[in-house]
Design a protein around this motif. Structure first.
Motif, PDB file in Angstrom:
ATOM      1  N   ALA A 120     -63.269 -59.244 -74.026  1.00  0.00           N
ATOM      2  CA  ALA A 120     -62.599 -59.962 -72.937  1.00  0.00           C
ATOM      3  C   ALA A 120     -61.892 -58.977 -72.013  1.00  0.00           C
ATOM      4  O   ALA A 120     -61.988 -59.078 -70.785  1.00  0.00           O
ATOM      5  N   THR A 161     -64.740 -64.412 -65.072  1.00  0.00           N
ATOM      6  CA  THR A 161     -65.246 -64.309 -66.436  1.00  0.00           C
ATOM      7  C   THR A 161     -65.170 -65.672 -67.127  1.00  0.00           C
ATOM      8  O   THR A 161     -64.159 -66.370 -67.012  1.00  0.00           O
ATOM      9  N   ILE A 196     -68.153 -63.758 -72.362  1.00  0.00           N
ATOM     10  CA  ILE A 196     -67.559 -62.946 -73.432  1.00  0.00           C
ATOM     11  C   ILE A 196     -68.390 -63.089 -74.701  1.00  0.00           C
ATOM     12  O   ILE A 196     -68.732 -62.097 -75.350  1.00  0.00           O
ATOM     13  N   LYS A 245     -59.802 -69.670 -72.600  1.00  0.00           N
ATOM     14  CA  LYS A 245     -59.762 -68.358 -71.945  1.00  0.00           C
ATOM     15  C   LYS A 245     -58.321 -67.916 -71.781  1.00  0.00           C
ATOM     16  O   LYS A 245     -58.001 -66.735 -71.930  1.00  0.00           O
ATOM     17  N   ILE A 293     -57.207 -66.195 -74.775  1.00  0.00           N
ATOM     18  CA  ILE A 293     -57.747 -64.830 -74.880  1.00  0.00           C
ATOM     19  C   ILE A 293     -56.956 -63.897 -73.975  1.00  0.00           C
ATOM     20  O   ILE A 293     -56.606 -62.782 -74.355  1.00  0.00           O
TER      21      ILE A 293
END
Lengths: 196, 196
Positions: free
Chosen positions: B16, B28, B33, B51, B54
């Motif tokens: 990531a 992204t 990922i 996300k 992350i």
């Protein structure tokens, strides 16, 4: 500039301010401003070369008002510490009333930060000048330590950015302290001579 | 968590970070990922619910590194003033190297400021805790004035925001002074007892 020309310039700034506050800076066009004044866009362009220049005039008026308040306090009664504290509180109060929670107003500041950096630097320099005047008086009368007034002023302005910057005031509201009073006390401790 | 699970978690955070740095946080996806790790998105979601989670793990690693450096200085040798100065300089140096002029990295911070405010508050509280430890030591040994360590720490952290905040460092670069050295000297003058 003749009187009628000054009046036209002023009414353009007034109309622009209304539009920026209500519709937003990005969404407002010079044609919108002209239309609200029953003017041609070409006539607006006789006074301002771009929307950016109009935004600078709107913000210059706000900044001029703040600077006048600060000069009034600087030239008024009281010790240097008292006046410095009042100036730092006034800058917070005026910017908070004008910009905090006002997304449209913040948009104008954002645009100026991207497009009109020289105008912002000009404001910072005038802000510093009026603060420095009071800091220098405090040093002269030995109320303050023998600091360099220019450096001390830049430090005070930078230390206070969270309480004065139109965009940071809102962003930092959820951060853990200090209050503006605690912050000013802390900075004053660095300026004032220690009492025996 | 078992070893293989910890390894998988770590490799997700690594992948990531690479994506966020190279492609940007917004562009992204969790699928990107997962794909780079030859994993299914469902497997990534076993470790991170979003996300946002992350991003929090990537930033937590950066912050953990900075906090470890600060704790090392706090527990190391030197006067309280020396260690406090070194900590404020280190926080500037580390954040500057990582975030200044790095638009992609700033995007991660922006996202965290919008989505992960609790994580940011957590970092600020740990930053304050390690600073406060040194300020309190300086007060105890009478190297510093008898300030309230908590309030003084919050003031120092807020006064330094222009030199530590990942987004402000870049924005403020074009502002007229002070240098970080002038700023720290100014703050120290408020803490240190005046020499007779």
């Amino acid at each position: 500039m003749s009187h009628p020309e000054r009046d036209t310039r002023l009414s353009i700034v007034d109309a622009a301010e209304r539009h920026f506050r209500e519709i937003g800076y990005q969404k407002t066009t010079v044609a919108d401003i002209a239309k609200s004044l029953r003017m041609s866009p070409a006539n607006v362009y006789r006074f301002f070369e771009s929307k950016k220049a109009i935004n600078e005039a709107v913000l210059a008026r706000y900044k001029g008002e703040l600077e006048a308040v600060l000069r009034g306090i600087a030239d008024g009664p009281g010790s240097a510490a008292f006046r410095l504290r009042e100036m730092l509180l006034a800058a917070n109060r005026i910017n908070e009333a004008r910009f905090a929670d006002q997304v449209r107003m913040q948009e104008m500041v954002c645009a100026a930060m991207e497009e009109s950096w020289d105008a912002i630097i000009g404001h910072i320099e005038r802000f510093d000048a009026v603060l420095r005047h009071v800091v220098a008086q405090g040093v002269e009368t030995a109320e303050f330590r023998a600091v360099d007034p220019g450096a001390a002023t830049r430090c005070i302005r930078t230390a206070m950015i969270r309480f004065h910057h139109p965009l940071l005031m809102a962003q930092c509201e959820r951060m853990p302290g200090p209050t503006i009073g605690e912050m000013i006390d802390f900075l004053m401790a660095g300026l004032l001579r220690e009492r025996p």
